[in-house]
Design a protein around this motif. Structure first.
Motif, PDB file in Angstrom:
ATOM      1  N   LEU A 286      81.525 -32.038  88.480  1.00 61.83           N
ATOM      2  CA  LEU A 286      80.345 -32.895  88.356  1.00 61.83           C
ATOM      3  C   LEU A 286      79.121 -32.113  87.885  1.00 61.83           C
ATOM      4  N   ASP A 287      78.979 -30.846  88.393  1.00 59.75           N
ATOM      5  CA  ASP A 287      77.852 -30.012  87.947  1.00 59.75           C
ATOM      6  C   ASP A 287      77.963 -29.690  86.443  1.00 59.75           C
ATOM      7  N   GLU A 288      79.188 -29.428  86.069  1.00 57.57           N
ATOM      8  CA  GLU A 288      79.395 -29.079  84.657  1.00 57.57           C
ATOM      9  C   GLU A 288      79.209 -30.298  83.758  1.00 57.57           C
ATOM     10  N   GLN A 289      79.661 -31.449  84.303  1.00 59.79           N
ATOM     11  CA  GLN A 289      79.602 -32.656  83.450  1.00 59.79           C
ATOM     12  C   GLN A 289      78.533 -33.600  84.015  1.00 59.79           C
ATOM     13  N   HIS A 290      77.287 -33.329  83.634  1.00 60.27           N
ATOM     14  CA  HIS A 290      76.196 -34.202  84.074  1.00 60.27           C
ATOM     15  C   HIS A 290      76.281 -35.571  83.418  1.00 60.27           C
ATOM     16  N   SER A 291      76.933 -35.596  82.308  1.00 59.35           N
ATOM     17  CA  SER A 291      77.025 -36.883  81.601  1.00 59.35           C
ATOM     18  C   SER A 291      77.919 -37.881  82.346  1.00 59.35           C
ATOM     19  N   ILE A 292      78.958 -37.331  83.146  1.00 60.35           N
ATOM     20  CA  ILE A 292      79.915 -38.247  83.838  1.00 60.35           C
ATOM     21  C   ILE A 292      79.456 -38.487  85.281  1.00 60.35           C
ATOM     22  N   MET A 293      78.299 -37.942  85.661  1.00 61.19           N
ATOM     23  CA  MET A 293      77.828 -38.003  87.043  1.00 61.19           C
ATOM     24  C   MET A 293      77.631 -39.437  87.499  1.00 61.19           C
ATOM     25  N   ASN A 294      77.016 -40.232  86.639  1.00 62.63           N
ATOM     26  CA  ASN A 294      76.714 -41.602  87.055  1.00 62.63           C
ATOM     27  C   ASN A 294      77.982 -42.431  87.254  1.00 62.63           C
ATOM     28  N   SER A 295      78.980 -42.168  86.416  1.00 65.30           N
ATOM     29  CA  SER A 295      80.245 -42.942  86.538  1.00 65.30           C
ATOM     30  C   SER A 295      81.080 -42.540  87.765  1.00 65.30           C
ATOM     31  N   LEU A 296      80.935 -41.306  88.191  1.00 67.34           N
ATOM     32  CA  LEU A 296      81.785 -40.840  89.313  1.00 67.34           C
ATOM     33  C   LEU A 296      81.100 -40.929  90.684  1.00 67.34           C
ATOM     34  N   LYS A 297      79.801 -41.361  90.771  1.00 64.98           N
ATOM     35  CA  LYS A 297      79.143 -41.462  92.082  1.00 64.98           C
ATOM     36  C   LYS A 297      79.845 -42.463  93.009  1.00 64.98           C
ATOM     37  N   ALA A 298      80.240 -43.588  92.436  1.00 65.89           N
ATOM     38  CA  ALA A 298      80.937 -44.593  93.264  1.00 65.89           C
ATOM     39  C   ALA A 298      82.255 -44.046  93.828  1.00 65.89           C
ATOM     40  N   LYS A 299      82.974 -43.292  92.950  1.00 65.94           N
ATOM     41  CA  LYS A 299      84.243 -42.715  93.418  1.00 65.94           C
ATOM     42  C   LYS A 299      84.010 -41.706  94.541  1.00 65.94           C
ATOM     43  N   LEU A 300      82.919 -40.923  94.391  1.00 64.66           N
ATOM     44  CA  LEU A 300      82.651 -39.943  95.445  1.00 64.66           C
ATOM     45  C   LEU A 300      82.341 -40.634  96.785  1.00 64.66           C
ATOM     46  N   GLN A 301      81.544 -41.694  96.757  1.00 63.19           N
ATOM     47  CA  GLN A 301      81.239 -42.413  98.001  1.00 63.19           C
ATOM     48  C   GLN A 301      82.510 -42.984  98.648  1.00 63.19           C
ATOM     49  N   MET A 302      83.388 -43.502  97.799  1.00 59.18           N
ATOM     50  CA  MET A 302      84.652 -44.056  98.327  1.00 59.18           C
ATOM     51  C   MET A 302      85.505 -42.960  98.967  1.00 59.18           C
ATOM     52  N   THR A 303      85.551 -41.820  98.294  1.00 59.16           N
ATOM     53  CA  THR A 303      86.360 -40.732  98.855  1.00 59.16           C
ATOM     54  C   THR A 303      85.787 -40.227 100.170  1.00 59.16           C
ATOM     55  N   GLU A 304      84.429 -40.166 100.260  1.00 57.52           N
ATOM     56  CA  GLU A 304      83.823 -39.723 101.522  1.00 57.52           C
ATOM     57  C   GLU A 304      84.117 -40.706 102.661  1.00 57.52           C
ATOM     58  N   ALA A 305      84.034 -42.001 102.351  1.00 55.08           N
ATOM     59  CA  ALA A 305      84.367 -42.996 103.390  1.00 55.08           C
ATOM     60  C   ALA A 305      85.824 -42.883 103.828  1.00 55.08           C
ATOM     61  N   ALA A 306      86.722 -42.660 102.846  1.00 54.35           N
ATOM     62  CA  ALA A 306      88.146 -42.514 103.180  1.00 54.35           C
ATOM     63  C   ALA A 306      88.385 -41.278 104.038  1.00 54.35           C
ATOM     64  N   LEU A 307      87.669 -40.193 103.711  1.00 52.48           N
ATOM     65  CA  LEU A 307      87.820 -38.970 104.519  1.00 52.48           C
ATOM     66  C   LEU A 307      87.356 -39.206 105.959  1.00 52.48           C
ATOM     67  N   ALA A 308      86.223 -39.926 106.118  1.00 53.65           N
ATOM     68  CA  ALA A 308      85.745 -40.198 107.481  1.00 53.65           C
ATOM     69  C   ALA A 308      86.759 -41.021 108.272  1.00 53.65           C
ATOM     70  N   LEU A 309      87.302 -42.034 107.589  1.00 51.16           N
ATOM     71  CA  LEU A 309      88.326 -42.844 108.282  1.00 51.16           C
ATOM     72  C   LEU A 309      89.557 -42.017 108.655  1.00 51.16           C
ATOM     73  N   SER A 310      89.975 -41.164 107.736  1.00 52.31           N
ATOM     74  CA  SER A 310      91.154 -40.332 108.023  1.00 52.31           C
ATOM     75  C   SER A 310      90.894 -39.385 109.189  1.00 52.31           C
ATOM     76  N   GLU A 311      89.650 -38.830 109.237  1.00 54.04           N
ATOM     77  CA  GLU A 311      89.340 -37.945 110.360  1.00 54.04           C
ATOM     78  C   GLU A 311      89.345 -38.699 111.693  1.00 54.04           C
ATOM     79  N   GLN A 312      88.792 -39.926 111.676  1.00 52.37           N
ATOM     80  CA  GLN A 312      88.833 -40.708 112.918  1.00 52.37           C
ATOM     81  C   GLN A 312      90.271 -41.026 113.340  1.00 52.37           C
TER      82      GLN A 312
END
Length: 665
Positions: A286-312
């Motif tokens: 993401l740091d290297e590809q600032h141009s794809i940052m906006n498209s991948l923000k939603a995916k990152l939020q989804m992955t963080e939510a999935a990680l929290a659920l998996s930890e619980q």
């Protein structure tokens, strides 16, 4: 063996050559434990020597004495082999021999087999009943052969009573006797309480076929019971082994489960590490590809939510695993504590039963010793009675001899002085007749008293039977009064012994006085004869001196009569004391019989306790079976839980977005 032969030759003045030959043969062939003296016609001296030597360290496990012609005295020698005593046929055992065998069975603890065929023991009812009492008191004999002993239904009843008390006899051979219907019923009734007898032979006894079938069924029942007991013991041993093996398997399975859980935890940690590495790679991308940052923000939020659920979910699964472990540990501890408590209770019960059995055996030994001491005292008192009777007969004989001598002296004086003593002879004859009549009346009175004493003895025996029936109601009181009665009996026996010793001393003094009087009378008679020879020269002086001699003789005869009366009175008093002692002994015998009955009741109670213990063992076996079923059910539940956990973890891993992302790559 050579030492045994030398000891036999040393004890016997005239040792028998067949016995020495047999001992030499046994010494030449070592390793044999059988002393075969059948058909040897042993003497009394040989029987006594063997009776002294065999109870020691003799190397004989079996002694055969068939057709030896042993009489009552030869049977008292006391042959004590290690295991087997073969008395065989042709030994002519009678009442005293049967009593000796009864005492042998009471005292001996080594004989396992006793053969008494062809000896006619059933003819002597008292001896055979004593033999049966000894059999009931013995708990070591296993085989008994009583073939052709003329045992009737009464003897069979005595045997039935003995079998109710005996707990060791396994084989009994009663073939070719005369037991009949009543004896067969008595033996059949005793088999309800006897559980150790396996073989009972009743052929040739006129016993009905239905009773024989019932006896066979009882024998089969006893054999089945013993096999069942052996099987239960083997099963308990096998079950204990299986329980230990199941415990080992449970521990192994528990360790395996812990290992699998640890492995799963390591896999989860490794997967977390891999996911963290991937997230770092994504952040770098993401740091290297600032141009794809906006498209991948939603995916990152989804992955963080999935990680929290998996930890619980992982945290919840860890808590569930800990709870399952604690439950398993608590269940295992509870089962272990219950097993330990049951083992401790069983051990405590066994200790109590063993203690009760040891106390009962000690009481039996003490009572047997007391019975032996009382029998010895009775024998001593019977010997004293016999001595007193002999003294009576000797004194009566002495009195008769004195009367005969007096008559001879009177006849000599009559011949010498016929003319002067014709009137005196008639007086003397009358006095002699009076003395003989007095002696005859005294003898008749003594015989009447003896008959009365016999009648009193018969009445006392009847009263004894009544008292025995009443003694059953006084069992509780007898236990409290035992110690008092023992102390009183000891004091009374000491007093009686002192009294008898004083009487014997007085009797000896009176006998010495009577002998002195006889000597004095002989001297006076010699002086009278000398005076008579001198008076023959002087007739007038002879008459006067004869009158004086007659007066002296009258006074002496009166003294003799008074002495005889005193002796009779003393003898009557002595007989009265002996009768009182006899009544006291009868009372002691009754108390001994009551004690024996109490011992029988104690043995029955111990047997009931053993049966209760067997029932408790069966209950414990059932509990073990139920616990084994519970353990197997728990194993199945644990296996199901583990499978459910594995399936849930696999489904969670497969359904997580990390798993889908890795599969897409």
């Amino acid at each position: 063996m050579e030492e045994f032969r030398r000891a036999y030759a040393r004890l016997c003045v005239a040792p028998q050559e067949p016995v020495l030959r047999r001992l030499r043969e046994l010494g030449a062939a070592p390793g044999r434990g059988r002393l075969d003296l059948a058909a040897q016609s042993l003497s009394l001296e040989t029987c006594g020597a063997l009776g002294r030597l065999l109870p020691g360290a003799a190397p004989f496990a079996e002694v055969a004495l068939g057709d030896c012609g042993l009489c009552e005295e030869g049977g008292r020698g006391g042959f004590f082999p290690r295991r087997t005593l073969d008395w065989g046929r042709g030994n002519n055992l009678r009442n005293v021999g049967a009593e000796a065998l009864g005492k042998l069975l009471r005292q001996n603890k080594s004989i396992r087999s006793l053969i008494l065929e062809w000896n006619s023991l059933g003819v002597w009812e008292e001896g055979f009943s004593f033999f049966c009492q000894g059999l009931g008191a013995n708990n070591f004999l296993q085989q008994l052969d009583l073939r052709n002993n003329q045992i009737n239904h009464q003897g069979a009843g005595d045997l039935a009573m003995a079998l109710k008390q005996n707990a060791s006899l396994q084989e009994l051979d009663l073939r070719w006797n005369n037991i009949g219907l009543l004896g067969g019923r008595a033996l059949l009734n005793c088999l309800h309480s006897n559980k150790t007898l396996k073989r009972l032979e009743l052929a040739g006894n006129n016993v009905p076929s239905d009773i024989l079938k019932a006896v066979e069924q009882a024998m089969n029942h006893n054999q089945d019971r013993e096999t069942i007991l052996n099987e239960t013991q083997n099963r308990t041993y096998i079950l204990s082994k299986e329980v230990l093996s199941l415990k080992d398997e449970n521990t192994k399975q528990f360790l395996d489960l812990m290992d699998t859980i640890d492995k799963q935890r390591e896999e989860i940690a490794r997967s977390g590490r891999i996911s963290a590495a991937r997230v770092s790679q994504l952040q770098e991308a993401l740091d290297e590809q600032h141009s794809i940052m906006n498209s991948l923000k939603a995916k990152l939020q989804m992955t963080e939510a999935a990680l929290a659920l998996s930890e619980q979910k992982v945290h919840n699964l860890g808590e569930l695993l800990n709870a399952v472990k604690q439950e398993q540990a608590s269940m295992a501890e509870c089962h272990f504590m219950e097993l330990q408590q049951q083992k401790q209770e069983g051990a405590v019960r066994e200790g109590k039963l063993l203690h009760d059995l040891s106390a009962a055996s000690e009481k039996n030994l003490l009572l047997r010793n007391q019975v032996d001491e009382l029998e010895k005292k009775c024998k001593v008192q019977q010997d004293q009675l016999f001595q007193v009777k002999q003294d009576l007969t000797n004194r009566t004989a002495e009195l008769k001899l004195r009367a005969i001598r007096a008559e001879e002296h009177l006849e000599m004086e009559k011949k010498r002085f016929k003319q002067s003593l014709e009137d005196m002879e008639s007086l003397r004859v009358k006095e002699v007749g009076h003395m003989t009549q007095h002696i005859e009346t005294s003898e008749r009175s003594m015989q009447d008293r003896i008959q009365r004493l016999e009648a009193i003895r018969i009445a006392l025996e009847e009263e004894l039977s009544q008292v025995k029936a009443a003694a059953l109601a006084e069992r509780g009181r007898a236990e409290e009064e035992l110690m008092k009665v023992r102390n009183q009996a000891r004091l009374e026996e000491r007093q009686q012994l002192e009294h008898l010793e004083e009487k014997l001393r007085l009797m000896t003094e009176s006998r010495n006085e009577a002998q002195n009087c006889c000597i004095k009378q002989k001297q006076m008679i010699a002086e009278a004869q000398a005076k008579a020879n001198q008076l023959s020269l002087h007739a007038d002086g002879l008459r006067r001196r004869l009158e004086e001699l007659q007066q002296d003789l009258k006074s002496k005869e009166e003294e003799k009569v008074t002495e005889v009366n005193k002796v009779k009175v003393e003898l009557q008093e002595h007989i009265g004391h002996l009768q009182a002692e006899r009544t006291a002994q009868d009372g002691l015998r009754e108390k001994i019989a009551a004690l024996e009955r109490q011992l029988k009741a104690l043995s029955s109670s111990h047997r009931e306790a053993l049966l209760d213990k067997e029932s408790e063992i069966s209950v414990l076996l059932e509990k073990l079976r139920t616990k084994e079923a519970d353990i197997s059910r728990m194993k199945e539940e644990e296996a199901q839980r583990a499978s459910f956990l594995q399936n849930a973890i696999m489904a969670y891993v497969q359904g997580s977005p990390l798993g889908t992302h890795s599969s897409r790559k």
